[in-house]
Design a protein around this motif. Structure first.
Motif, short mmCIF file in Angstrom:
data_model
loop_
_atom_site.label_atom_id
_atom_site.label_comp_id
_atom_site.label_asym_id
_atom_site.label_seq_id
_atom_site.Cartn_x
_atom_site.Cartn_y
_atom_site.Cartn_z
N VAL A 48 0.83 -1.20 0.00
CA VAL A 48 0.00 0.00 0.00
C VAL A 48 0.87 1.26 0.00
N VAL A 49 2.01 1.20 0.67
CA VAL A 49 2.90 2.36 0.74
C VAL A 49 3.39 2.77 -0.64
N HIS A 50 3.41 1.83 -1.58
CA HIS A 50 3.87 2.16 -2.94
C HIS A 50 2.81 2.93 -3.73
N LEU A 51 1.65 3.12 -3.16
CA LEU A 51 0.67 4.05 -3.72
C LEU A 51 0.54 5.28 -2.84
N VAL A 52 0.54 5.08 -1.54
CA VAL A 52 0.32 6.19 -0.60
C VAL A 52 1.46 7.20 -0.63
N LEU A 53 2.69 6.71 -0.59
CA LEU A 53 3.83 7.64 -0.54
C LEU A 53 3.94 8.50 -1.81
N PRO A 54 3.82 7.91 -3.02
CA PRO A 54 3.86 8.77 -4.22
C PRO A 54 2.74 9.81 -4.25
N ILE A 55 1.52 9.42 -3.82
CA ILE A 55 0.41 10.37 -3.79
C ILE A 55 0.70 11.49 -2.79
N ALA A 56 1.20 11.11 -1.59
CA ALA A 56 1.54 12.12 -0.58
C ALA A 56 2.63 13.05 -1.10
N ALA A 57 3.63 12.48 -1.77
CA ALA A 57 4.70 13.31 -2.35
C ALA A 57 4.14 14.25 -3.40
N LEU A 58 3.20 13.76 -4.19
CA LEU A 58 2.58 14.58 -5.23
C LEU A 58 1.82 15.76 -4.62
N ILE A 59 1.03 15.50 -3.59
CA ILE A 59 0.25 16.56 -2.94
C ILE A 59 1.18 17.61 -2.34
N ILE A 60 2.17 17.15 -1.57
CA ILE A 60 3.08 18.09 -0.90
C ILE A 60 3.88 18.89 -1.92
N LEU B 113 7.57 12.73 -9.33
CA LEU B 113 7.91 11.60 -10.21
C LEU B 113 9.32 11.09 -9.90
N VAL B 114 10.25 12.02 -9.72
CA VAL B 114 11.63 11.63 -9.40
C VAL B 114 11.68 10.92 -8.05
N ILE B 115 10.96 11.46 -7.05
CA ILE B 115 10.92 10.84 -5.72
C ILE B 115 10.34 9.43 -5.82
N THR B 116 9.28 9.27 -6.63
CA THR B 116 8.63 7.97 -6.80
C THR B 116 9.58 6.95 -7.39
N ILE B 117 10.31 7.34 -8.44
CA ILE B 117 11.26 6.42 -9.07
C ILE B 117 12.35 6.01 -8.10
N ILE B 118 12.89 6.99 -7.37
CA ILE B 118 13.95 6.69 -6.39
C ILE B 118 13.42 5.74 -5.31
N PHE B 119 12.19 5.99 -4.84
CA PHE B 119 11.59 5.14 -3.81
C PHE B 119 11.39 3.71 -4.30
N PHE B 120 10.89 3.57 -5.54
CA PHE B 120 10.66 2.24 -6.09
C PHE B 120 11.97 1.48 -6.32
N LEU B 121 13.00 2.21 -6.73
CA LEU B 121 14.31 1.57 -6.91
C LEU B 121 14.90 1.15 -5.57
N ALA B 122 14.73 2.02 -4.55
CA ALA B 122 15.29 1.73 -3.22
C ALA B 122 14.61 0.54 -2.57
N THR B 123 13.31 0.39 -2.81
CA THR B 123 12.57 -0.74 -2.21
C THR B 123 12.55 -1.96 -3.13
N ARG B 124 13.14 -1.83 -4.30
CA ARG B 124 13.34 -2.92 -5.26
C ARG B 124 12.04 -3.56 -5.75
N VAL B 125 11.00 -2.74 -5.85
CA VAL B 125 9.76 -3.28 -6.43
C VAL B 125 9.83 -3.22 -7.96
N LEU B 126 10.62 -2.29 -8.48
CA LEU B 126 10.83 -2.17 -9.92
C LEU B 126 12.30 -1.91 -10.19
N SER B 127 12.76 -2.41 -11.34
CA SER B 127 14.13 -2.10 -11.77
C SER B 127 14.13 -0.77 -12.49
N PHE B 128 15.31 -0.25 -12.78
CA PHE B 128 15.41 1.04 -13.47
C PHE B 128 14.77 0.94 -14.86
N ASN B 129 15.04 -0.15 -15.57
CA ASN B 129 14.47 -0.33 -16.91
C ASN B 129 12.94 -0.41 -16.87
#
Length: 512
Positions: free
Chosen positions: A253-265, A304-320
């Motif tokens: 769930v955090v992989h949806l909540v955190l990007p949305i929160a980042a977007l709002i802020i 968008l940049v924060i989301t990509i970095i977060f997803f890479l750090a938590t390894r849910v998605l690769s860079f490609n």
């Protein structure tokens, strides 16, 4: 024959709207409206019409910095939504929501509340609420038409009663000779259409009923849900080339909540940045002077940049995988971008024909008649609906009608009737925008819900007309009573009573 500044100037949007509602096809309907506008402007000279349509109209609109900013925001937001889907955040939220929001009514209330909380900007509201709530509403069998309505009804109607929003900034910018923000705040209790729209949503949710074309859409969705196969779950990912695009099984769930929160802020910071907050302006002044288009681009790109970095750090998605999701997000927004482009071009045709000036002249003539002053709020409300419906823009309607109303009363903030008339202008503009198939906010709501645009318009229209009728009666009363508390209580009672009558009539038709 002269076509500008006459009733002929209203023909292009009327053609587009009627064709869209008859054919259920938005692209060709808008283009026919654009073509008719170009021909009228050029007095049926083909060469002149083509130049006006494509050079002055389409290219001119696509080179406008505000419009480019909105399109950029759309593209970035589409990419973020695709990233959240690919990361499994939307699917995880859907699973979580089913265990915590256990009823269809609860899912609708959650959608309404989220829409009310995201009051900064209507575009931002439509797309964010849509991407977050689609998994939940799908799980509870709520039709995309109903979701689109809930999104649309908590976008502009909420923004127009929120002092800290891009809409408040726009309204205050149109007021000369008076404190715009003070006037806006005082007008909020008289904004019957916006307030009664919220009352209506909660009431029909509590009563658990729908009517007219919305009820048909809900019944059709229920019938289709019974025959829906498991493979249809891929709808969570939006429009993609792959029939079964990969979704990370590590998503939470955090992989949806955190990007949305980042977007709002980030979007809030971006908007106040453009308003000079970091140069010493107050928070309120920064919002009043903000450039929403630029601020939303700043905020969405950083998010968008924060989301990509977060997803890479938590390894849910690769860079490609992240990079592959970005163009897919772009493609998912192409229908909305195309409709917006056509809608903006049609608006430029209507503007060049002088539709706004023609309607403004009618309002000014009515305002000159002192005998009609008590009915002025109701008249302004109706004209605002008509103008916003025909042009597809609330802000343009504000810009035309608000200065006229302010001039009629000499900018006297002590005159309660001026406050009511200003609020009626804003309410009428939002109502017309809400009903219009060429409105950018309506288009965004369709995109956010991933709902067919014309189906959204046709199912929303009976609901919007119901609220508009009750609002009109409330403005007639307020022109004589001029007390917001009494008028609002009467308006709410009328709204709930009207819905009770409609429900009883609907039930009798079913049992008959």
């Amino acid at each position: 024959m002269e076509f500008t500044n006459t009733i002929w100037s209203l023909l292009p949007p009327l053609i587009a709207i009627v064709l869209a509602l008859i054919t259920k096809e938005v692209y060709s309907s808008l283009f026919v409206g654009i073509l008719s506008g170009g021909l009228l402007y050029a007095s049926f000279n083909i060469t002149g019409a083509m130049e006006h349509i494509f050079v002055d109209g389409m290219i001119g609109q696509l080179s406008d910095s505000w419009n480019v900013g909105i399109l950029t925001f759309l593209v970035v937001l589409g990419s973020m939504v695709m990233l959240m889907n690919r990361a499994g955040g939307s699917a995880a939220f859907g699973k979580w929501a089913v265990t915590h929001v256990k009823t269809k009514a609860g899912a609708q209330v959650a959608t309404i509340i989220l829409g009310m909380l995201i009051f900064i900007d209507d575009y931002f509201n439509c797309l964010t609420v849509g991407s977050v709530m689609r998994p939940l509403t799908d799980k509870h069998g709520i039709s995309r038409e109903k979701l689109a309505y809930l999104i649309d009804a908590t976008a502009a109607p909420v923004c127009i009663i929120a002092p800290i929003s891009s809409w408040a900034a726009a309204v205050t910018g149109f007021v000369d000779g008076a404190n715009g923000l003070t006037l806006f705040i005082r007008a909020i209790p008289y904004n019957f259409y916006a307030l009664l729209t919220l009352v209506m949503m909660f009431t029909i949710t509590y009563m658990n009923f729908d009517y007219s074309s919305m009820n048909l859409a809900e019944l059709k969705n229920m019938a289709e849900a019974k025959h829906k196969k498991k493979k249809d779950a891929a709808s969570l990912t939006g429009a993609e080339d792959q029939p079964h695009p990969p979704i990370s099984e590590r998503g939470k769930v955090v992989h949806l909540v955190l990007p949305i929160a980042a977007l709002i802020i980030c979007c809030i910071i971006g908007m106040i940045y453009t308003g000079g907050f970091f140069e010493g302006a107050s928070f309120i002044d920064a919002f009043s002077n903000s450039d929403a288009s630029v601020g939303l681009v700043y905020g969405s790109v950083v998010a968008l940049v924060i989301t990509i970095i977060f997803f890479l750090a938590t390894r849910v998605l690769s860079f490609n995988e992240c990079m592959n999701a970005i163009p897919e997000g772009f493609k998912s927004m192409v229908p909305a971008i195309l409709v917006l482009t056509f809608a903006w071009t049609l608006k430029s045709m209507t503007d060049s024909l002088g539709a706004a000036e023609y309607v403004a002249g009618i309002v000014a003539n009515v305002a000159d008649s002192r005998a009609l002053m008590s009915l002025l709020p109701a008249l302004v409300f109706v004209v605002g609906i008509f103008l916003a419906f025909a042009t597809g823009t609330s802000w343009g309607t504000f810009g035309i009608l608000i200065p006229i109303v302010v001039n009629v009363f000499g900018g006297d903030l002590n005159n309660e009737l001026m406050i009511i008339a200003i609020s009626a202008c804003m309410a009428g503009a939002v109502c017309g925008d809400h009903c219009s198939p060429i409105s950018d906010t309506t288009i965004m709501a369709s995109a956010g819900a991933e709902c067919d645009h014309i189906r959204h318009v046709s199912t929303q229209l009976p609901y919007a007309i119901t609220v508009a009728a009750v609002s009109l009666v409330s403005y007639i009363i307020s022109g004589f009573v001029r007390n917001w508390a009494i008028c609002l209580i009467i308006g709410i009672a009328l709204m709930i009573g009207t819905l009770l009558v409609i429900k009883n009539i609907s039930q009798k038709k079913v049992t008959a």
